[in-house]
Design a protein around this motif. Structure first.
Motif, PDB file in Angstrom:
ATOM      1  N   UNK A   1       0.824  -1.207   0.000  1.00  0.00           N
ATOM      2  CA  UNK A   1       0.000   0.000   0.000  1.00  0.00           C
ATOM      3  C   UNK A   1       0.859   1.259   0.000  1.00  0.00           C
ATOM      4  N   UNK A   2       1.767   1.413   0.969  1.00  0.00           N
ATOM      5  CA  UNK A   2       2.661   2.583   0.965  1.00  0.00           C
ATOM      6  C   UNK A   2       3.585   2.630  -0.248  1.00  0.00           C
ATOM      7  N   UNK A   3       4.044   1.452  -0.709  1.00  0.00           N
ATOM      8  CA  UNK A   3       4.956   1.427  -1.851  1.00  0.00           C
ATOM      9  C   UNK A   3       4.303   2.028  -3.083  1.00  0.00           C
ATOM     10  N   UNK A   4       3.127   1.519  -3.449  1.00  0.00           N
ATOM     11  CA  UNK A   4       2.491   2.023  -4.661  1.00  0.00           C
ATOM     12  C   UNK A   4       1.880   3.407  -4.442  1.00  0.00           C
ATOM     13  N   UNK A   5       1.623   3.745  -3.173  1.00  0.00           N
ATOM     14  CA  UNK A   5       1.200   5.115  -2.882  1.00  0.00           C
ATOM     15  C   UNK A   5       2.315   6.113  -3.133  1.00  0.00           C
ATOM     16  N   UNK A   6       3.566   5.686  -2.914  1.00  0.00           N
ATOM     17  CA  UNK A   6       4.716   6.561  -3.143  1.00  0.00           C
ATOM     18  C   UNK A   6       5.013   6.736  -4.627  1.00  0.00           C
ATOM     19  N   UNK A   7       4.533   5.804  -5.444  1.00  0.00           N
ATOM     20  CA  UNK A   7       4.791   5.863  -6.896  1.00  0.00           C
ATOM     21  C   UNK A   7       3.471   5.722  -7.655  1.00  0.00           C
ATOM     22  N   UNK A   8       2.595   6.717  -7.512  1.00  0.00           N
ATOM     23  CA  UNK A   8       1.261   6.608  -8.112  1.00  0.00           C
ATOM     24  C   UNK A   8       1.267   6.649  -9.635  1.00  0.00           C
ATOM     25  N   UNK A   9       2.411   7.030 -10.220  1.00  0.00           N
ATOM     26  CA  UNK A   9       2.494   7.084 -11.680  1.00  0.00           C
ATOM     27  C   UNK A   9       3.068   5.801 -12.279  1.00  0.00           C
ATOM     28  N   UNK A  10       3.365   4.804 -11.455  1.00  0.00           N
ATOM     29  CA  UNK A  10       3.947   3.552 -11.954  1.00  0.00           C
ATOM     30  C   UNK A  10       2.855   2.689 -12.579  1.00  0.00           C
ATOM     31  N   UNK A  11       2.893   2.440 -13.896  1.00  0.00           N
ATOM     32  CA  UNK A  11       1.863   1.601 -14.531  1.00  0.00           C
ATOM     33  C   UNK A  11       2.037   0.139 -14.121  1.00  0.00           C
ATOM     34  N   UNK A  12       0.969  -0.455 -13.603  1.00  0.00           N
ATOM     35  CA  UNK A  12       1.018  -1.813 -13.072  1.00  0.00           C
ATOM     36  C   UNK A  12       0.016  -2.704 -13.789  1.00  0.00           C
ATOM     37  N   UNK A  13       0.398  -3.963 -13.979  1.00  0.00           N
ATOM     38  CA  UNK A  13      -0.510  -4.978 -14.505  1.00  0.00           C
ATOM     39  C   UNK A  13      -0.633  -6.083 -13.468  1.00  0.00           C
ATOM     40  N   UNK A  14      -1.856  -6.481 -13.176  1.00  0.00           N
ATOM     41  CA  UNK A  14      -2.095  -7.590 -12.262  1.00  0.00           C
ATOM     42  C   UNK A  14      -2.253  -8.872 -13.058  1.00  0.00           C
ATOM     43  N   UNK A  15      -1.999 -10.010 -12.411  1.00  0.00           N
ATOM     44  CA  UNK A  15      -2.132 -11.303 -13.081  1.00  0.00           C
ATOM     45  C   UNK A  15      -3.477 -11.957 -12.777  1.00  0.00           C
ATOM     46  N   UNK A  16      -4.265 -11.312 -11.922  1.00  0.00           N
ATOM     47  CA  UNK A  16      -5.653 -11.711 -11.684  1.00  0.00           C
ATOM     48  C   UNK A  16      -6.361 -10.523 -11.062  1.00  0.00           C
ATOM     49  N   UNK A  17      -7.677 -10.514 -11.139  1.00  0.00           N
ATOM     50  CA  UNK A  17      -8.434  -9.458 -10.473  1.00  0.00           C
ATOM     51  C   UNK A  17      -8.338  -9.607  -8.963  1.00  0.00           C
ATOM     52  N   UNK A  18      -8.278 -10.851  -8.503  1.00  0.00           N
ATOM     53  CA  UNK A  18      -8.169 -11.112  -7.072  1.00  0.00           C
ATOM     54  C   UNK A  18      -6.917 -10.485  -6.476  1.00  0.00           C
ATOM     55  N   UNK A  19      -5.843 -10.479  -7.226  1.00  0.00           N
ATOM     56  CA  UNK A  19      -4.568  -9.964  -6.730  1.00  0.00           C
ATOM     57  C   UNK A  19      -4.665  -8.507  -6.297  1.00  0.00           C
ATOM     58  N   UNK A  20      -5.565  -7.756  -6.907  1.00  0.00           N
ATOM     59  CA  UNK A  20      -5.649  -6.319  -6.669  1.00  0.00           C
ATOM     60  C   UNK A  20      -6.358  -5.921  -5.377  1.00  0.00           C
ATOM     61  N   UNK A  21      -7.082  -6.825  -4.768  1.00  0.00           N
ATOM     62  CA  UNK A  21      -8.079  -6.419  -3.784  1.00  0.00           C
ATOM     63  C   UNK A  21      -7.504  -5.678  -2.580  1.00  0.00           C
ATOM     64  N   UNK A  22      -6.237  -5.948  -2.228  1.00  0.00           N
ATOM     65  CA  UNK A  22      -5.649  -5.267  -1.073  1.00  0.00           C
ATOM     66  C   UNK A  22      -4.997  -3.936  -1.432  1.00  0.00           C
ATOM     67  N   UNK A  23      -4.811  -3.683  -2.718  1.00  0.00           N
ATOM     68  CA  UNK A  23      -4.244  -2.396  -3.154  1.00  0.00           C
ATOM     69  C   UNK A  23      -5.057  -1.859  -4.340  1.00  0.00           C
ATOM     70  N   UNK A  24      -6.342  -1.605  -4.143  1.00  0.00           N
ATOM     71  CA  UNK A  24      -7.203  -1.234  -5.277  1.00  0.00           C
ATOM     72  C   UNK A  24      -6.877   0.129  -5.873  1.00  0.00           C
ATOM     73  N   UNK A  25      -6.189   0.985  -5.120  1.00  0.00           N
ATOM     74  CA  UNK A  25      -5.932   2.343  -5.597  1.00  0.00           C
ATOM     75  C   UNK A  25      -4.573   2.495  -6.278  1.00  0.00           C
ATOM     76  N   UNK A  26      -3.857   1.388  -6.452  1.00  0.00           N
ATOM     77  CA  UNK A  26      -2.606   1.455  -7.216  1.00  0.00           C
ATOM     78  C   UNK A  26      -2.929   1.754  -8.682  1.00  0.00           C
ATOM     79  N   UNK A  27      -1.925   2.100  -9.437  1.00  0.00           N
ATOM     80  CA  UNK A  27      -2.119   2.528 -10.825  1.00  0.00           C
ATOM     81  C   UNK A  27      -2.239   1.317 -11.760  1.00  0.00           C
ATOM     82  N   UNK A  28      -3.309   0.552 -11.564  1.00  0.00           N
ATOM     83  CA  UNK A  28      -3.544  -0.622 -12.402  1.00  0.00           C
ATOM     84  C   UNK A  28      -4.000  -0.189 -13.787  1.00  0.00           C
TER      85      UNK A  28
END
Length: 359
Positions: free
Chosen positions: A124-151
């Motif tokens: 959460x803090x990691x991706x909050x520090x880099x909100x411009x980092x484009x991220x791809x998840x390997x499942x929708x389930x993977x995202x649930x704990x960090x939904x506000x990352x730059x998916x």
């Protein structure tokens, strides 16, 4: 398109035995090359690829007994990537997130596929520090704990159509394949096999961090279960293919939020159904009653073993070819690459599977 693929250095690409991330990176890299893209693979020196290989260590780090601090080797790899970033249209990272502080200073856009489980206190803090980092998840389930990352997309894994050996006939044993760690549920797999009255073959790697747990808790259990359990250690090559293609079912009794589970589609490609616990990405991968059974506990798993005759192995293979091929995965990534290159600052609107895509 000039593309850099950056793999973790723990194993070769593809891995000789265990190594899900490296297997996926290999499938993506080779398909991109086959479709005419100019690809550079940053990976361990014992990797095999049609791409241009850039190695900062001669072998996978887990195969080098001299290596203790893997971070230092990944930092050297990162330096090599950043120094060459002007040579590429895009850099695709698959390993540790060491690159996030430097992505803003690279000479081309970058993308990160997140292959592991995400934890709120850490990521959460990691991706909050880099909100411009484009991220791809390997499942929708993977995202649930960090939904506000730059998916900017979800891409399910894929494998070459010839990666596994299809068999229309299953064998008389259950199979457990993967890494020997508490979250994978090896104790439950043994209990299910015992209660179902079927042999269990276990092909699993024991990494340094789990050796004490394996020695003290798991090995004694395996020794006591020798009448129906066969522990094969880490297995690759022809033996691995045979194990998958002749199993009656793959056991996947996980006790954690698995972000994907590559062995599920390896089994599917072999025609082997899975009996998988309802955790993580399992409901996104296994089609209940078609490619296996999704269960909630050991009791349901034992009953599912008795129903394996209702699963048609041809249906498992067809589902793999339709949903989890390397071609499908690569088309998905190319669509995301193009979206990102059109708007490097954000990646544009989030891409979703099903959009028109061309190789």
């Amino acid at each position: 398109m000039k593309i850099a693929q950056v793999a973790p250095l723990y194993e070769s690409v593809p891995p000789k035995a265990y190594g899900a991330t490296e297997r996926v990176v290999s499938a993506l890299t080779e398909q991109l090359v086959a479709w005419g893209h100019d690809v550079t693979l940053f990976a361990a020196g014992d990797s095999k690829t049609q791409a241009r290989l850039r190695a900062t260590h001669p072998v996978g780090l887990w195969r080098d007994e001299r290596v203790w601090d893997t971070t230092s080797h990944h930092l050297r790899q990162l330096d090599a990537v950043v120094r060459r970033s002007a040579q590429f249209d895009l850099v695709h990272f698959h390993g540790e997130p060491f690159h996030l502080p430097l992505q803003r200073y690279m000479s081309c856009p970058s993308l990160t596929t997140v292959h592991g489980r995400l934890l709120v206190p850490d990521h959460g803090p990691l991706y909050g520090a880099y909100p411009d980092a484009p991220l791809v998840s390997i499942s929708d389930s993977q995202r649930k704990d960090t939904p506000h990352a730059n998916w900017i997309g979800t891409v399910h894994h894929g494998l070459p159509l010839d990666a596994m050996r299809f068999s229309p006939n299953g064998g008389d044993y259950l199979l457990f394949v993967g890494r020997m760690m508490p979250e994978k549920g090896i104790e439950r797999a043994v209990e299910i096999a015992r209660r179902a009255g079927l042999p269990l073959k276990i092909a699993a790697a024991v990494h340094p961090g789990e050796r004490a747990w394996f020695r003290e808790e798991i090995y004694p259990m395996l020794e006591a279960s020798q009448s129906f359990v066969e522990y094969l250690g880490e297995v690759g090559g022809e033996t691995r293919l045979e194990l998958f293609s002749h199993a009656r079912a793959l056991m996947f009794p996980i006790g954690w939020e698995e972000p994907f589970g590559l062995v599920l589609i390896e089994a599917m490609a072999s025609g082997t159904p899975a009996i998988a616990f309802r955790r993580g990405a399992v409901p996104e991968i296994v089609e209940h009653g078609v490619t296996g059974f999704i269960v909630d506990d050991v009791e349901q798993a034992v009953r599912a073993v008795q129903k394996l005759g209702t699963i048609r192995r041809n249906d498992c293979r067809r589902s793999f070819e339709r949903r989890f091929s390397a071609e499908r995965m690569t088309r998905d990534y190319l669509a995301i690459y193009r979206t990102l290159l059109a708007d490097p600052a954000r990646g544009g609107e989030e891409w979703a599977p099903g959009d028109p895509m061309q190789a």
